[in-house]
Scaffold this motif. Sequence first.
Motif, PDB file in Angstrom:
ATOM      1  N   UNK A  85      43.478  48.284  44.336  1.00 34.50           N
ATOM      2  CA  UNK A  85      42.667  48.551  45.334  1.00 34.50           C
ATOM      3  C   UNK A  85      40.673  48.427  45.486  1.00 34.50           C
ATOM      4  N   UNK A  86      40.087  49.140  44.230  1.00 40.76           N
ATOM      5  CA  UNK A  86      38.592  49.575  44.063  1.00 40.76           C
ATOM      6  C   UNK A  86      38.540  48.154  43.142  1.00 40.76           C
ATOM      7  N   UNK A  87      39.968  47.743  42.235  1.00 42.29           N
ATOM      8  CA  UNK A  87      39.841  46.533  41.412  1.00 42.29           C
ATOM      9  C   UNK A  87      38.863  45.039  41.996  1.00 42.29           C
ATOM     10  N   UNK A  88      37.649  45.419  41.206  1.00 37.90           N
ATOM     11  CA  UNK A  88      37.140  43.374  41.142  1.00 37.90           C
ATOM     12  C   UNK A  88      38.104  42.347  41.382  1.00 37.90           C
ATOM     13  N   UNK A  89      37.805  41.262  41.787  1.00 34.83           N
ATOM     14  CA  UNK A  89      39.393  40.065  40.893  1.00 34.83           C
ATOM     15  C   UNK A  89      38.408  39.773  39.864  1.00 34.83           C
ATOM     16  N   UNK A  90      37.257  40.802  39.451  1.00 32.91           N
ATOM     17  CA  UNK A  90      36.863  40.496  37.732  1.00 32.91           C
ATOM     18  C   UNK A  90      37.472  41.275  36.959  1.00 32.91           C
ATOM     19  N   UNK A  91      37.407  42.597  37.279  1.00 29.58           N
ATOM     20  CA  UNK A  91      37.820  43.280  36.838  1.00 29.58           C
ATOM     21  C   UNK A  91      39.385  43.395  36.466  1.00 29.58           C
ATOM     22  N   UNK A  92      40.102  42.719  37.187  1.00 32.39           N
ATOM     23  CA  UNK A  92      41.700  42.110  37.352  1.00 32.39           C
ATOM     24  C   UNK A  92      41.884  41.143  36.174  1.00 32.39           C
ATOM     25  N   UNK A  93      41.097  39.974  36.042  1.00 30.57           N
ATOM     26  CA  UNK A  93      40.816  39.302  35.028  1.00 30.57           C
ATOM     27  C   UNK A  93      40.877  39.846  33.877  1.00 30.57           C
TER      28      UNK A  93
END
Length: 102
Positions: A85-93
């Motif tokens: 939930x707290x992750x941005x799309x950049x964090x996930x990538x």
Amino acid sequence: MNVRTLIAALVVAATPLFVQAGDAAAGKAKAAVCTACHGADGKAMIPTYPNLAGQNAQYLELSMKAYKNGQRSGGQAAIMAGMAAPLSDTDIANLAAYFSSL
């Protein structure tokens, strides 16, 4: 070919366009919290948790986004939804790039 099959084929074909390349070094810095379940080297010590090391980056990224968006409901989905939930799309990538690089 019916319309639903055509739409499904187009979505699958376009999926790589929605996945951005991540930064493995940034992912490593963000992965500390993941190690509790998935292991320090991306290899889980508990059989019910998946190994992330060497997984396809696109698969990892799409999976984490599905957890974040509530599109996965089986297994540990409730835990993973909270983690994603707290992750941005950049964090996930970045996380996907890191774990796929192991």
